[in-house]
Design a protein around this motif. Structure first.
Motif, PDB file in Angstrom:
ATOM      1  N   THR A 204      12.815  -6.432 -38.371  1.00 33.97           N
ATOM      2  CA  THR A 204      12.387  -5.890 -37.290  1.00 33.97           C
ATOM      3  C   THR A 204      11.161  -6.046 -36.588  1.00 33.97           C
ATOM      4  O   THR A 204      10.536  -6.123 -36.447  1.00 33.97           O
ATOM      5  N   GLN A 205      10.464  -5.084 -37.823  1.00 36.88           N
ATOM      6  CA  GLN A 205       8.998  -3.921 -37.459  1.00 36.88           C
ATOM      7  C   GLN A 205       8.150  -5.298 -37.088  1.00 36.88           C
ATOM      8  O   GLN A 205       7.277  -5.008 -36.036  1.00 36.88           O
ATOM      9  N   PRO A 206       7.623  -6.200 -37.850  1.00 38.85           N
ATOM     10  CA  PRO A 206       6.475  -7.035 -37.757  1.00 38.85           C
ATOM     11  C   PRO A 206       6.819  -8.276 -36.820  1.00 38.85           C
ATOM     12  O   PRO A 206       5.438  -8.627 -36.033  1.00 38.85           O
ATOM     13  N   ALA A 207       8.616  -8.551 -36.489  1.00 38.99           N
ATOM     14  CA  ALA A 207       8.446  -9.386 -34.904  1.00 38.99           C
ATOM     15  C   ALA A 207       7.940  -8.249 -34.145  1.00 38.99           C
ATOM     16  O   ALA A 207       7.435  -8.787 -33.375  1.00 38.99           O
ATOM     17  N   ALA A 208       7.738  -6.641 -34.011  1.00 37.22           N
ATOM     18  CA  ALA A 208       8.019  -6.265 -33.357  1.00 37.22           C
ATOM     19  C   ALA A 208       6.873  -6.264 -31.760  1.00 37.22           C
ATOM     20  O   ALA A 208       6.346  -6.243 -31.432  1.00 37.22           O
ATOM     21  N   ASP A 212       3.159  -5.414 -29.921  1.00 41.78           N
ATOM     22  CA  ASP A 212       2.614  -4.003 -30.338  1.00 41.78           C
ATOM     23  C   ASP A 212       2.409  -3.941 -31.694  1.00 41.78           C
ATOM     24  O   ASP A 212       3.274  -3.829 -32.445  1.00 41.78           O
ATOM     25  N   SER A 213       0.826  -4.105 -32.336  1.00 39.51           N
ATOM     26  CA  SER A 213       0.791  -3.971 -33.462  1.00 39.51           C
ATOM     27  C   SER A 213       1.367  -2.451 -34.268  1.00 39.51           C
ATOM     28  O   SER A 213       0.685  -1.992 -35.030  1.00 39.51           O
ATOM     29  N   THR A 214       1.687  -1.064 -33.003  1.00 38.41           N
ATOM     30  CA  THR A 214       2.005   0.120 -33.441  1.00 38.41           C
ATOM     31  C   THR A 214       2.930   0.471 -33.840  1.00 38.41           C
ATOM     32  O   THR A 214       3.695   1.518 -33.940  1.00 38.41           O
ATOM     33  N   THR A 522      15.504   0.652 -23.870  1.00 45.75           N
ATOM     34  CA  THR A 522      14.470  -0.202 -23.682  1.00 45.75           C
ATOM     35  C   THR A 522      12.921  -0.062 -23.701  1.00 45.75           C
ATOM     36  O   THR A 522      13.472   1.134 -24.787  1.00 45.75           O
ATOM     37  N   TYR A 523      12.179  -0.871 -23.336  1.00 41.02           N
ATOM     38  CA  TYR A 523      11.330  -1.065 -23.815  1.00 41.02           C
ATOM     39  C   TYR A 523       9.663  -1.048 -22.456  1.00 41.02           C
ATOM     40  O   TYR A 523      10.291  -2.335 -21.546  1.00 41.02           O
ATOM     41  N   ILE A 524       8.990  -0.688 -22.426  1.00 43.57           N
ATOM     42  CA  ILE A 524       7.863   0.123 -21.737  1.00 43.57           C
ATOM     43  C   ILE A 524       6.313  -1.247 -22.101  1.00 43.57           C
ATOM     44  O   ILE A 524       6.058   0.001 -23.346  1.00 43.57           O
ATOM     45  N   MET A 525       6.108  -2.467 -21.914  1.00 43.35           N
ATOM     46  CA  MET A 525       5.095  -2.807 -22.451  1.00 43.35           C
ATOM     47  C   MET A 525       3.693  -1.399 -22.026  1.00 43.35           C
ATOM     48  O   MET A 525       3.567  -0.851 -20.605  1.00 43.35           O
ATOM     49  N   GLY A 526       2.676  -1.885 -23.663  1.00 42.28           N
ATOM     50  CA  GLY A 526       2.387  -0.624 -22.922  1.00 42.28           C
ATOM     51  C   GLY A 526       0.312  -1.055 -22.098  1.00 42.28           C
ATOM     52  O   GLY A 526       0.448  -2.610 -21.749  1.00 42.28           O
TER      53      GLY A 526
END
Length: 526
Positions: A204-208, A212-214, A522-526
Motif C-alpha cells: 500500500t505504501q508505494p501506491a500512496a 504523497d512521496s513522503t 481520513t486524509y487531507i491533501m497537502g
C-alpha cells in the motif's frame, strides 16, 4: 408473541429452502477433480477466443517498489508455446502449489499424533473441560487466531474442528464449517499483528506515494479494527453455526454406537501421557524461542538491500509439523500405545499419507487450472474491469467505500490471492480514495474485509477443493457431498460476515475512531 415466533420459523424456512437449492445445484456439479479439469479446458478455449478478439486492459501496478503503467492482453494458451508449457510446467505447477508442502508436512506430524492416540486424548480432555455451550466460539476463535501461523489452520484446525464437534455428539461438518469460517472468513481479523499486515502495508505504501512521496504506512495501522473484528467474527460465526448451519445438517449418526460421556473418560496412562506430551511441548517451545533470538538460526535478519528476512515465519509449517510429531511420539510411548518402537511411528507417518491421497490428486488438477487462469491473464482482465466499474458508479463518501468492499468480495470469487489482487488494485484505488479524503490505511482495510468474506464460498480458492476432500470423510450412505454442500454450508457465514463487517466499518467511519495506532480514516491533501 406467537406471530413473531411463526415469522422467525417462516424466515428460517425460506433460508433453508434457498440453501437446499444451492446445495442441490452445486452437488450436480462433477467431482471437484473432474470439475477443475473442465475449468482448465474452458480456460484454454477462452484464452484462444479472447486473444483473437484482442481483449486487453491498461492499468498501473507495482514492480520492484515502483508504480508502472502496464497494458495486459489475454495470452493464447492454445499457441505453440502455450501447449509446450502445458506439458513442461505440469510438474512445477503441482510441486509449487502453496498447499502441497503445507499439507504433507503438517499431516505427517498430525498422523503420528493421531496414531499414538494423542488427538483422541486431547479431544477427551476438551470434552471434559470445556462447557458444551462454548465449543462453537472456541473453535471459531481458534480459527481466526490461526492465520498468524500462515496456512496451518487449513490443514490442522479445520479437520480438528470436525473431530471436536463429533466428540460432543454434534455434526462434524458443522465443526468443520465453524473452523473454516474462522480460518478463512476471518482472515482479516486477529488480536496480534502478523505477516499479512506487514505485506499489505508494504504494497500500500508505494501506491500512496503516487500522490504523497513522503507517506509511510505502519504494519499496525489496522490493528484496532482487526482486534474488534476478532470478537465480531467469533460472535457472528457462533450464531450462524448454532442457528443456521447445524440445524440444517440434522443429527449425525456415527457408525459406532455412542456410549455417552463415559467414552471420554481418560485412563491413568492417558493422563500420564498427556502430562509428558505437555512437557515436551513446553521444552520444544523454549527451544524454538532460543532459535529465534537475534543472531540465532531462526532469528530475523537484514539481507542485502535492507530487506528483513524472518526464517521463523518461513519455517512455521515445518515447526508445526514437529509440534504435533514430538508430543505424539512422547504420548505414544508413555501411554504404551506405541508397543513396537519405531515401527508404530513409521505406521503413523504412512497412514497420514494414505489419508492425504485424495487431497494430493485434487491439488495436482487444481494447480493446472490455477496456472492456466493466471498465465492467460483472464484474472487480471476481470480485476481491472471490476475496478473500472466501481469508479463508474458515481458514489462518493462512505457509500463508495461500501461499494468497494462488495466489489472486492465479488472479484475474489474469480481471482484469489490477497496480495496479488492488491498489487493490481492498490495503484488505482489508494490514490483515488486519497483524493476523496480517505487514508490509504482505510482503503487497505476496506479491501481486506471484502477479500476475506468470500474466500469460504469460492471454489477457485486454493484450499476450497481440499476442504471438500476433508468433508467427504463424513459422508453418510445415500448422501451427496460435494462442492454444493460446502458452498451451501458456508454461504450464510459469507453473507453474515460481509453484512456485519460493513456495519462495523460504517459505524467506525461515522464515529471517526482511529483504525490503528495513530491512524485515522481520513486524509487531507497537502
Amino acid at each position: 408473541m406467537s406471530s413473531v415466533v411463526a415469522q422467525q420459523k417462516s424466515s428460517r424456512g425460506r433460508i433453508q429452502k434457498f440453501l437446499n437449492i444451492v446445495e442441490t445445484g452445486g452437488n450436480k456439479l462433477p467431482n471437484p477433480i473432474i470439475m477443475f479439469f473442465y475449468f482448465t479446458v474452458i480456460t484454454y478455449v477462452l484464452s484462444l477466443v479472447m486473444a483473437k478478439l484482442g481483449v486487453e486492459v491498461s492499468y498501473e501496478t507495482l514492480e520492484n517498489g515502483s508504480i508502472v503503467e502496464k497494458t495486459t492482453g489475454v495470452v493464447n494458451l492454445m499457441s505453440v508455446e502455450g501447449i509446450r508449457n502445458l506439458f513442461t510446467k505440469a510438474i512445477p505447477n503441482f510441486t509449487g502449489h502453496p498447499a502441497l508442502g503445507t499439507i504433507l508436512i503438517a499431516m505427517l506430524g498430525v498422523g503420528v499424533a493421531e496414531k499414538s492416540g494423542l488427538i483422541d486424548a486431547l479431544i477427551k480432555k476438551i470434552v471434559l473441560g470445556v462447557p458444551a455451550a462454548l465449543v462453537t466460539p472456541v473453535v471459531i476463535f481458534a480459527g481466526v487466531m490461526s492465520n498468524v501461523a500462515a496456512d496451518a489452520g487449513y490443514v490442522v484446525l479445520i479437520p480438528l474442528g470436525a473431530i471436536i464437534f463429533m466428540g460432543f455428539g454434534r455434526h462434524p461438518l458443522a465443526g468443520m464449517a465453524a473452523a473454516f469460517a474462522g480460518v478463512s472468513g476471518g482472515f482479516s481479523a486477529n488480536l496480534v499483528i502478523g505477516t499479512v499486515d506487514t505485506v499489505m502495508a508494504g504494497i500500500t505504501q508505494p501506491a500512496a506515494q503516487i500522490l504523497d512521496s513522503t507517506y509511510t504506512i505502519n504494519p499496525a495501522s489496522n490493528w484496532y479494527f482487526i482486534i474488534v473484528s476478532t470478537f465480531l467474527i467469533t460472535g457472528l460465526g457462533w450464531w450462524v453455526t448454532d442457528r443456521i448451519v447445524e440445524p440444517a445438517l440434522g443429527r449425525y449418526r456415527r457408525d459406532t454406537d455412542e456410549s455417552g460421556k463415559s467414552e471420554f473418560e481418560l485412563t491413568a496412562l492417558e493422563v500420564k501421557g498427556l502430562r509428558a506430551a505437555g512437557l515436551s511441548v513446553v521444552l520444544f517451545g523454549l527451544g524454538v524461542l532460543l532459535l529465534t533470538r537475534e543472531g540465532a538460526p531462526l532469528g530475523a535478519y537484514a539481507a542485502q538491500g535492507g530487506k528483513v528476512v524472518d526464517p521463523f515465519m518461513e519455517a512455521i509449517v515445518f515447526i508445526l509439523g514437529i509440534f504435533f510429531f514430538l508430543p505424539g511420539v512422547v504420548f505414544g510411548f508413555v501411554s504404551r500405545k506405541f508397543k513396537n518402537g519405531g515401527e508404530d511411528i513409521v505406521a503413523g507417518l504412512v497412514d497420514s499419507m494414505k489419508q492425504s491421497a485424495a487431497v494430493i490428486v485434487i491439488i495436482f488438477v487444481s494447480a493446472q487450472f490455477i496456472y492456466a487462469f493466471t498465465a492467460s491473464n483472464i484474472g487480471t482482465i476481470i480485476a481491472v474491469r471490476g475496478a473500472e466499474a466501481i469508479k463508474a458508479t458515481g458514489f462518493s463518501g462512505t457509500p463508495l467505500m461500501v461499494v468497494f468492499i462488495v466489489a472486492t468480495a465479488l472479484i475474489n470469487l474469480f481471482i484469489g490471492g490477497l496480495t496479488s489482487k492488491w498489487m493490481m488494485m492498490s495503484p488505482v484505488f489508494v490514490p483515488l480514495f486519497m483524493q476523496l479524503g480517505f487514508s490509504p490505511e482505510y482503503t487497505m482495510l476496506a479491501y481486506r474485509i471484502g477479500d476475506s468474506t468470500t474466500n469460504i464460498i469460492s471454489p477457485l480458492m486454493s484450499y476450497f477443493p481440499i476442504i471438500v476432500a476433508f468433508a467427504v470423510k463424513y459422508k453418510r450412505k445415500g448422501e451427496d457431498l460435494g462442492v454444493g454442500t460446502l458452498v451451501s454450508m458456508m454461504l450464510p457465514y459469507s453473507v453474515v460476515f460481509l453484512g456485519g463487517w460493513i456495519v462495523l466499518f460504517v459505524v467506525w467511519s461515522l464515529l471517526g475512531i482511529p483504525i490503528g495506532p495513530g491512524t485515522a480514516t481520513t486524509y487531507i491533501m497537502g
